[in-house]
Every structure is written in C-alpha cells, then in structure tokens.
Design a protein around this motif. Structure first.
Motif, PDB file in Angstrom:
ATOM      1  N   ALA A 199       0.809  -1.211   0.000  1.00  0.00           N
ATOM      2  CA  ALA A 199       0.000   0.000   0.000  1.00  0.00           C
ATOM      3  C   ALA A 199       0.844   1.264   0.000  1.00  0.00           C
ATOM      4  N   THR A 200       2.073   1.186   0.521  1.00  0.00           N
ATOM      5  CA  THR A 200       2.943   2.369   0.558  1.00  0.00           C
ATOM      6  C   THR A 200       3.973   2.369  -0.562  1.00  0.00           C
ATOM      7  N   GLY A 201       3.885   1.388  -1.458  1.00  0.00           N
ATOM      8  CA  GLY A 201       4.884   1.255  -2.506  1.00  0.00           C
ATOM      9  C   GLY A 201       6.067   0.413  -2.092  1.00  0.00           C
ATOM     10  N   ALA A 202       6.046  -0.108  -0.868  1.00  0.00           N
ATOM     11  CA  ALA A 202       7.135  -0.943  -0.369  1.00  0.00           C
ATOM     12  C   ALA A 202       7.096  -2.315  -1.029  1.00  0.00           C
ATOM     13  N   THR A 203       8.241  -3.013  -0.986  1.00  0.00           N
ATOM     14  CA  THR A 203       8.285  -4.384  -1.467  1.00  0.00           C
ATOM     15  C   THR A 203       7.294  -5.241  -0.675  1.00  0.00           C
ATOM     16  N   TYR A 204       6.536  -6.051  -1.388  1.00  0.00           N
ATOM     17  CA  TYR A 204       5.483  -6.849  -0.751  1.00  0.00           C
ATOM     18  C   TYR A 204       5.759  -8.314  -1.053  1.00  0.00           C
ATOM     19  N   THR A 205       6.232  -9.029  -0.040  1.00  0.00           N
ATOM     20  CA  THR A 205       6.593 -10.430  -0.193  1.00  0.00           C
ATOM     21  C   THR A 205       5.493 -11.300   0.383  1.00  0.00           C
ATOM     22  N   LEU A 206       4.851 -12.090  -0.461  1.00  0.00           N
ATOM     23  CA  LEU A 206       3.729 -12.915  -0.041  1.00  0.00           C
ATOM     24  C   LEU A 206       4.210 -14.160   0.692  1.00  0.00           C
ATOM     25  N   LEU A 207       3.439 -14.585   1.687  1.00  0.00           N
ATOM     26  CA  LEU A 207       3.733 -15.773   2.482  1.00  0.00           C
ATOM     27  C   LEU A 207       2.657 -16.816   2.261  1.00  0.00           C
ATOM     28  N   GLN A 208       3.079 -18.069   2.119  1.00  0.00           N
ATOM     29  CA  GLN A 208       2.126 -19.161   1.987  1.00  0.00           C
ATOM     30  C   GLN A 208       2.754 -20.450   2.506  1.00  0.00           C
ATOM     31  N   PRO A 209       1.929 -21.413   2.897  1.00  0.00           N
ATOM     32  CA  PRO A 209       2.464 -22.698   3.356  1.00  0.00           C
ATOM     33  C   PRO A 209       3.197 -23.413   2.231  1.00  0.00           C
ATOM     34  N   PRO A 260      -1.935 -13.559  -4.282  1.00  0.00           N
ATOM     35  CA  PRO A 260      -2.678 -13.341  -3.039  1.00  0.00           C
ATOM     36  C   PRO A 260      -3.691 -14.434  -2.746  1.00  0.00           C
ATOM     37  N   ALA A 261      -4.232 -15.072  -3.771  1.00  0.00           N
ATOM     38  CA  ALA A 261      -5.231 -16.120  -3.551  1.00  0.00           C
ATOM     39  C   ALA A 261      -4.657 -17.298  -2.783  1.00  0.00           C
ATOM     40  N   ASP A 262      -3.358 -17.576  -2.957  1.00  0.00           N
ATOM     41  CA  ASP A 262      -2.726 -18.719  -2.300  1.00  0.00           C
ATOM     42  C   ASP A 262      -2.021 -18.345  -1.007  1.00  0.00           C
ATOM     43  N   ALA A 263      -1.849 -17.047  -0.759  1.00  0.00           N
ATOM     44  CA  ALA A 263      -1.083 -16.573   0.381  1.00  0.00           C
ATOM     45  C   ALA A 263      -1.989 -16.317   1.587  1.00  0.00           C
ATOM     46  N   PHE A 264      -1.381 -16.299   2.778  1.00  0.00           N
ATOM     47  CA  PHE A 264      -2.122 -15.935   3.979  1.00  0.00           C
ATOM     48  C   PHE A 264      -1.672 -14.585   4.535  1.00  0.00           C
ATOM     49  N   GLY A 265      -0.602 -14.014   3.942  1.00  0.00           N
ATOM     50  CA  GLY A 265      -0.102 -12.751   4.438  1.00  0.00           C
ATOM     51  C   GLY A 265       1.107 -12.288   3.653  1.00  0.00           C
ATOM     52  N   ALA A 266       1.786 -11.298   4.204  1.00  0.00           N
ATOM     53  CA  ALA A 266       2.926 -10.717   3.514  1.00  0.00           C
ATOM     54  C   ALA A 266       3.926 -10.172   4.518  1.00  0.00           C
ATOM     55  N   VAL A 267       5.142  -9.961   4.034  1.00  0.00           N
ATOM     56  CA  VAL A 267       6.218  -9.369   4.824  1.00  0.00           C
ATOM     57  C   VAL A 267       6.565  -8.011   4.221  1.00  0.00           C
ATOM     58  N   VAL A 268       6.690  -7.009   5.087  1.00  0.00           N
ATOM     59  CA  VAL A 268       7.026  -5.654   4.650  1.00  0.00           C
ATOM     60  C   VAL A 268       8.187  -5.146   5.496  1.00  0.00           C
ATOM     61  N   PRO A 269       9.232  -4.566   4.880  1.00  0.00           N
ATOM     62  CA  PRO A 269      10.304  -3.957   5.669  1.00  0.00           C
ATOM     63  C   PRO A 269       9.735  -2.868   6.574  1.00  0.00           C
ATOM     64  N   LEU A 270      10.056  -2.929   7.838  1.00  0.00           N
ATOM     65  CA  LEU A 270       9.488  -2.004   8.812  1.00  0.00           C
ATOM     66  C   LEU A 270       9.746  -0.550   8.440  1.00  0.00           C
ATOM     67  N   ALA A 271      10.939  -0.261   7.946  1.00  0.00           N
ATOM     68  CA  ALA A 271      11.297   1.124   7.635  1.00  0.00           C
ATOM     69  C   ALA A 271      10.493   1.693   6.477  1.00  0.00           C
ATOM     70  N   ASP A 272       9.859   0.829   5.693  1.00  0.00           N
ATOM     71  CA  ASP A 272       9.127   1.299   4.520  1.00  0.00           C
ATOM     72  C   ASP A 272       7.709   1.759   4.832  1.00  0.00           C
ATOM     73  N   ASP A 273       7.256   1.571   6.067  1.00  0.00           N
ATOM     74  CA  ASP A 273       5.884   1.955   6.398  1.00  0.00           C
ATOM     75  C   ASP A 273       5.880   2.808   7.665  1.00  0.00           C
ATOM     76  N   PRO A 274       5.746   4.131   7.512  1.00  0.00           N
ATOM     77  CA  PRO A 274       5.784   5.015   8.688  1.00  0.00           C
ATOM     78  C   PRO A 274       4.701   4.696   9.712  1.00  0.00           C
ATOM     79  N   ALA A 275       3.573   4.132   9.275  1.00  0.00           N
ATOM     80  CA  ALA A 275       2.495   3.797  10.208  1.00  0.00           C
ATOM     81  C   ALA A 275       2.913   2.716  11.185  1.00  0.00           C
ATOM     82  N   GLU A 276       3.898   1.886  10.804  1.00  0.00           N
ATOM     83  CA  GLU A 276       4.351   0.791  11.657  1.00  0.00           C
ATOM     84  C   GLU A 276       5.699   1.083  12.323  1.00  0.00           C
ATOM     85  N   ALA A 277       6.556   1.843  11.638  1.00  0.00           N
ATOM     86  CA  ALA A 277       7.935   2.010  12.093  1.00  0.00           C
ATOM     87  C   ALA A 277       8.029   2.599  13.494  1.00  0.00           C
ATOM     88  N   ALA A 278       7.123   3.525  13.820  1.00  0.00           N
ATOM     89  CA  ALA A 278       7.214   4.188  15.117  1.00  0.00           C
ATOM     90  C   ALA A 278       6.956   3.244  16.274  1.00  0.00           C
TER      91      ALA A 278
END
Length: 268
Positions: A170-180, A188-206
């Motif tokens: 959503a912020t333009g950060a690299t979006y790595t999908l996770l799946q079993p 996205p249909a096969d994934a259950f989530g994603a990994v985002v670098p913390l520094a790439d999302d100000p809403a989470e970094a703080a």
C-alpha cells in the motif's frame, strides 16, 4: 487469502490482550458486530468473540504491567514442542513454554529473531477459528520487520513457509507474499499474508515490529468512520493493497494495532 483449511504454518487463531475487556468488547461490537463471552476461572477469564454465533477471536483482560494492549496471531503446528525447538535454533525465543489448554489443544508463545511476538496452536478438541475470510473475521496478515531476510529464513525453518515477492504494498514498499509450503503459486489467492520492511511503512515504524491482523469489512470508509466514532484511531488512511482490496490501519481505544480490509471482488 485465509481459509479454515488450517494447514501447518497458517494463522489458526488470533486473540486480544487488553486492560479493559469490557471497553474493548464494546468497541469491536460497534465496529464488527462481535459479541464477547468471558470464560470461567479455569481459563483465567479468557473468552471468545463471536459473530453470528461463530468464533472469530479470543480475548482477555491483561493488566498494563504485563504488557501493552495487543493482538497476537497463532500459527498451526502439529507439534508445539518441536516448534519451540525450531524457534530456539532459528534465533528466536520462547516466551511461554508449550502447555495444555484443557483438552482443546496445546499452545506456546514465542518471539522471532527481530522481537516480534507470535504464538502456535497444536489442535486438540478445538481446531481453530470457526470462520476466517468473511466480513467481520480475520482475512489477512502482515509481518512488519526490520530484517525481512532473517525473518523469512526463520519462519521457513519453523513452519516451512514459502515467500514470493509479488508486488508493491500500500505504501509502494516491497510486498513479499507468504504461503504454506507447496500450496500454490505466488498470488494473493494462495497466500495468507505478507512481509514488509518495517522502515518502509511510517504507520508501523514508530511502534516497532509486529504481526498485524486484518479483519474484513464490507465498506471500508464506513468502518474507518465507525472506528473513530467508537474511540479508535487511524494510523494510516484508506489505501489500495494490490490484488487484495482497500485497507486502513487502526488502533482500538486501548492501543492495540490492527487493520481492516475491504476485499476486492476477485481477491481470494
């Protein structure tokens, strides 16, 4: 997207620790239509949130001195002790050793190498949440981490999780999908989530690394407005998650971080 197939390494449960379970229950009732039923003394008051009679989450009161208000994700494992061994070997730590929860299953709480808390559930009489992927239920997850490479290696060691870089988030950060392991292609249909670098999302970094649960809503803008009306806060306003839908990041009145997602019609 999430399903109740609940294979090893997928989210199987989510619960809320909050200093005010009554106040939190009122907030989530207003936002999602959940009803909370407290458990007895044998489970320390741990109770269940339900929507239309189906369990969507757990929750309990947690004194502030025991930790901040937070949502915790639990992943399915066939062997809680084996998961604890893998966590230690992978550089994580064990916050709560595997323990029986009556005859319902076994649980344990861990932190990964970057300090992110999560849990595991080894099913017994209770397999997991009654419903996921529907309106008012858990539908997606994101791991915000300062070291994606270390964490991807860690979750692969513990659960056999596969990772595929798919798109920008959503912020333009690299979006790595996770799946079993072995469950599908990189979508996205096969994934259950994603990994985002913390520094790439100000809403989470703080606020530091975390697993963020997403709950599905029908009308994102209406849900954001209702969350604010009920005492919550917006950490990041509505934005597109490619291939998934529109999302927003919120906190409840007691500071627990979570997100909401209005799924795209073709998502999942």
């Amino acid at each position: 997207m999430l399903t109740t197939r609940f294979v090893t390494g997928t989210p199987i449960w989510v619960d809320l620790g909050t200093p005010d379970i009554d106040g939190a229950s009122a907030f989530y009732r207003s936002l999602f239509g959940w009803e909370f039923t407290a458990g007895g003394a044998e489970v320390g008051g741990y109770g269940m949130f339900a929507k239309d009679g189906r369990t969507v989450a757990g929750g309990m009161a947690v004194p502030p001195e025991q930790g901040p208000s937070a949502w915790t994700l639990y992943f399915r494992t066939p062997d809680a002790e084996g998961a604890a061994t893998a966590v230690r070997a992978g550089g994580g730590s064990v916050a709560l050793d595997p323990m029986d929860v009556m005859d319902l299953g076994r649980m344990a709480l861990f932190t990964d190498p970057t300090g992110t808390a999560f849990g595991v559930w080894q099913p017994g009489g209770m397999q997991g949440l009654d419903v996921v992927g529907e309106e008012g239920a858990l539908c997606w997850t994101e791991l915000y981490t300062p070291d994606p490479v270390a964490d991807l290696s860690f979750y692969d060691m513990v659960f056999g999780t596969e990772a595929h870089t798919d798109a920008a988030g959503a912020t333009g950060a690299t979006y790595t999908l996770l799946q079993p392991a072995g469950t599908g292609t990189a979508s996205p249909a096969d994934a259950f989530g994603a990994v985002v670098p913390l520094a790439d999302d100000p809403a989470e970094a703080a606020d530091g690394p975390s697993w963020t649960p997403y709950f599905a809503v029908g009308d994102l803008d209406a849900a954001v407005a209702e969350a604010e009306r009920a005492g919550g806060k917006v950490r990041r306003g509505p934005a597109e998650l490619p291939g998934l839908g529109r999302s927003a990041k919120l906190t409840d009145p007691y500071g627990a971080r979570f997100a909401i997602l209005a799924p795209a019609r073709d998502a999942g």
